[in-house]
Scaffold this active site. Structure first.
Site, short mmCIF file in Angstrom:
data_model
loop_
_atom_site.label_atom_id
_atom_site.label_comp_id
_atom_site.label_asym_id
_atom_site.label_seq_id
_atom_site.Cartn_x
_atom_site.Cartn_y
_atom_site.Cartn_z
CE1 TYR A 1 -4.30 -1.50 0.66
CE2 TYR A 1 -2.94 -3.09 1.84
CZ TYR A 1 -4.14 -2.74 1.25
OH TYR A 1 -5.18 -3.63 1.25
CE1 TYR B 1 -2.28 -7.05 3.84
CE2 TYR B 1 -2.97 -6.47 1.61
CZ TYR B 1 -3.22 -6.52 2.98
OH TYR B 1 -4.42 -6.05 3.46
NE ARG C 1 -6.64 -10.25 4.60
CZ ARG C 1 -7.72 -9.63 4.17
NH1 ARG C 1 -7.70 -8.32 4.04
NH2 ARG C 1 -8.81 -10.28 3.88
CG HIS D 1 -7.91 -7.60 0.02
ND1 HIS D 1 -6.75 -8.24 0.38
CD2 HIS D 1 -7.89 -6.42 0.68
CE1 HIS D 1 -6.07 -7.49 1.23
NE2 HIS D 1 -6.74 -6.36 1.42
CG HIS E 1 -9.46 -2.40 1.52
ND1 HIS E 1 -9.80 -2.91 2.76
CD2 HIS E 1 -8.20 -2.84 1.27
CE1 HIS E 1 -8.78 -3.62 3.23
NE2 HIS E 1 -7.80 -3.59 2.34
FE FE Z 1 -5.96 -4.75 2.55
#
Ligand code: FE
Length: 226
Positions: A96, A135, A144, A147, A149
């Site tokens: 991110y 990640y 994870r 995905h 958000h």
């Molecule tokens: Fe996330």
């Protein structure tokens, strides 16, 4: 210190521009009515090109381009029109653009990972972006699944929804501690998009369809309680 009067009065000789010329507006909406209305957005707030996360920088971001689109409906299946849909995500390497993301994967100078759009008259939204990478959870060997958000404003404050969309066939899904916190199998599956080649752009992007129901028994699962 003297407070500014609520209406103009000859007694108060303060700065005239600070004095309202009209009596206060009576509050026409009760608390229940307030809950039944939501924020209103328009083209002045959201530019059309904000729905393309791949065009926010001079260069092209790394990764597989995808188009994600779907309908936003209420409990009756009616389209929720003109509502704000926001998207944020990791880049293709699973990182991110956020100072608190300590993942060792590289940042992409051509990808910020945020976008937004308004639903159209059929309640449809549409984003072009890149498929995010998986990640690891901090300090763990668990990763994870890929995905996106999402945040959606409905036409009422009670419809506000924040959730995550997943990709079909992701082997990490079955192991994901967050996805598995959702007890209902139907609700879990409703967060997984469908591969939809007809939504892709030729020579450019893979298409995925993901529909959202804002309230009612079939409502899309949301983070936190309603
Ligand atoms: Fe996330």
């Amino acid at each position: 210190m003297t407070a500014t009067p609520r209406t103009t009065t000859p007694v108060y000789q303060g700065i005239p521009e600070r004095r309202p010329l009209h009596p206060p507006y009576p509050l026409a909406l009760g608390p229940e009515a307030v809950e039944l209305t939501g924020p209103v957005f328009g083209p002045a707030e959201v530019a059309e090109d904000e729905a393309d996360l791949t065009n926010r920088h001079p260069g092209q971001p790394l990764g597989e381009r995808i188009t994600v689109s779907g309908r936003v409906t209420d409990r009756q299946g009616c389209p929720v029109r003109g509502q704000l849909v926001e998207l944020w995500q990791a880049n293709a390497a699973g990182r991110y653009t956020h100072r608190q993301d300590g993942h060792q994967a590289p940042l992409d100078p051509n990808f910020t990972g945020t976008g937004r759009c308004l639903t159209d008259d059929q309640g449809r939204y549409r984003f072009t972006t890149i498929r995010p990478g998986a990640y690891p959870l901090p300090g763990q060997t668990a990763w994870r699944p890929a995905h996106l958000h999402f945040s959606l404003f409905g036409s009422a404050f009670t419809q506000r929804l924040v959730t995550q969309m997943y990709f079909p066939g992701d082997p990490l899904l079955a192991y994901d501690s967050i996805w598995n916190t959702i007890p209902d199998a139907r609700a879990r599956q409703a967060l997984v998009a469908a591969y939809a080649p007809e939504l892709g752009e030729p020579d450019r992007s893979l298409g995925y369809r993901w529909d959202v129901v804002l309230d009612g028994p079939a409502a899309t699962w949301t983070e936190g309680s309603r």
